[in-house]
Design a protein around this motif. Structure first.
Motif, short mmCIF file in Angstrom:
data_model
loop_
_atom_site.label_atom_id
_atom_site.label_comp_id
_atom_site.label_asym_id
_atom_site.label_seq_id
_atom_site.Cartn_x
_atom_site.Cartn_y
_atom_site.Cartn_z
N PHE A 25 -34.35 108.57 60.97
CA PHE A 25 -35.72 107.77 61.45
C PHE A 25 -35.55 107.23 62.76
O PHE A 25 -36.28 107.13 63.51
N VAL A 26 -34.12 106.58 62.93
CA VAL A 26 -33.92 105.89 64.50
C VAL A 26 -34.08 107.03 65.55
O VAL A 26 -34.72 106.72 66.29
N PRO A 27 -33.50 108.02 65.43
CA PRO A 27 -33.57 109.35 66.51
C PRO A 27 -35.32 109.48 66.60
O PRO A 27 -35.72 109.90 67.60
N TYR A 28 -35.83 109.70 65.60
CA TYR A 28 -37.46 110.02 65.55
C TYR A 28 -38.02 108.89 66.47
O TYR A 28 -38.88 109.34 67.33
N CYS A 29 -37.83 107.70 66.08
CA CYS A 29 -38.35 106.65 66.80
C CYS A 29 -38.16 106.73 68.43
O CYS A 29 -38.97 106.31 69.16
N VAL A 30 -36.71 106.77 68.56
CA VAL A 30 -36.43 106.64 69.98
C VAL A 30 -37.09 107.84 70.74
O VAL A 30 -37.39 107.84 71.86
N ALA A 31 -37.07 109.01 70.20
CA ALA A 31 -37.65 110.37 70.74
C ALA A 31 -39.21 110.03 71.05
O ALA A 31 -39.81 110.57 71.89
N SER A 32 -39.84 109.67 70.02
CA SER A 32 -41.29 109.46 70.13
C SER A 32 -41.63 108.49 71.02
O SER A 32 -42.61 108.54 71.96
N TYR A 33 -40.96 107.34 71.06
CA TYR A 33 -41.23 106.26 72.03
C TYR A 33 -41.23 106.63 73.53
O TYR A 33 -41.92 106.62 74.24
N SER A 34 -39.89 107.23 73.64
CA SER A 34 -39.49 107.99 75.08
C SER A 34 -40.53 109.08 75.54
O SER A 34 -40.96 108.80 76.80
N ALA A 35 -41.09 109.81 74.67
CA ALA A 35 -41.94 110.73 75.24
C ALA A 35 -43.29 110.07 75.41
O ALA A 35 -43.87 110.42 76.51
N ALA A 36 -43.65 109.17 74.73
CA ALA A 36 -44.92 108.53 74.93
C ALA A 36 -44.81 107.57 76.26
O ALA A 36 -45.77 107.66 77.04
N ARG A 37 -43.81 106.95 76.36
CA ARG A 37 -43.49 106.02 77.62
C ARG A 37 -43.48 107.04 78.81
O ARG A 37 -44.08 106.65 79.89
N ASN A 38 -42.92 107.93 78.67
CA ASN A 38 -42.93 108.93 80.07
C ASN A 38 -44.32 109.63 80.33
O ASN A 38 -44.79 109.64 81.31
N GLN A 39 -45.31 109.72 79.27
CA GLN A 39 -46.37 110.27 79.37
C GLN A 39 -47.13 109.34 80.10
O GLN A 39 -48.17 109.52 80.94
N LEU A 40 -47.06 108.08 79.69
CA LEU A 40 -47.98 106.75 79.96
C LEU A 40 -47.71 106.64 81.62
O LEU A 40 -48.32 106.61 82.32
N THR A 41 -46.31 106.59 81.91
CA THR A 41 -45.86 106.37 83.41
C THR A 41 -46.08 107.77 84.24
O THR A 41 -46.62 107.22 85.55
N ARG A 42 -46.28 108.86 83.62
CA ARG A 42 -46.82 110.03 84.49
C ARG A 42 -48.29 109.79 84.71
O ARG A 42 -48.87 110.22 85.80
N SER A 43 -48.95 109.26 83.81
CA SER A 43 -50.31 109.18 83.88
C SER A 43 -50.79 108.01 84.84
O SER A 43 -51.78 108.04 85.69
N GLU A 44 -50.16 106.90 84.93
CA GLU A 44 -50.29 105.93 85.88
C GLU A 44 -49.74 106.40 87.22
O GLU A 44 -50.38 105.70 88.28
N ASP A 45 -48.88 107.09 87.35
CA ASP A 45 -48.43 107.71 88.83
C ASP A 45 -49.56 108.65 89.38
O ASP A 45 -49.65 108.86 90.69
N GLU A 46 -50.36 109.46 88.68
CA GLU A 46 -51.54 110.26 89.05
C GLU A 46 -52.52 109.51 89.76
O GLU A 46 -53.02 108.37 89.45
#
Length: 74
Positions: A53-74
């Motif tokens: 469960f913990v690696p799942y949460c970390v991986a999904s949060y990291s991927a979503a945060r990365n996507q949001l950051t990339r969207s903000e930079d555009e």
């Protein structure tokens, strides 16, 4: 926050996080309970599930945060 949850629950991120959780969770279970698993002894099912469960949460949060950051930079 809504957009973060929407991303975390998206099929693409969930599928990727699941793959990460399977690999990392298996490694953690072997490290933490490997001798009990291999010997056929009782194991802590709570810790076994938590190790996935913990690696799942970390991986999904990291991927979503990365996507949001990339969207903000555009």
């Amino acid at each position: 926050m809504k957009s973060m949850m929407r991303l975390i629950l998206s099929a693409r991120i969930a599928k990727s996080a699941l793959r990460v959780a399977l690999v990392v969770g298996t490694a953690l279970n072997l490290i933490n309970q490997g001798e009990h698993i291999l010997a056929g002894n009782n194991i802590s099912w709570f810790h076994l599930l938590l190790n996935y469960f913990v690696p799942y949460c970390v991986a999904s949060y990291s991927a979503a945060r990365n996507q949001l950051t990339r969207s903000e930079d555009e």
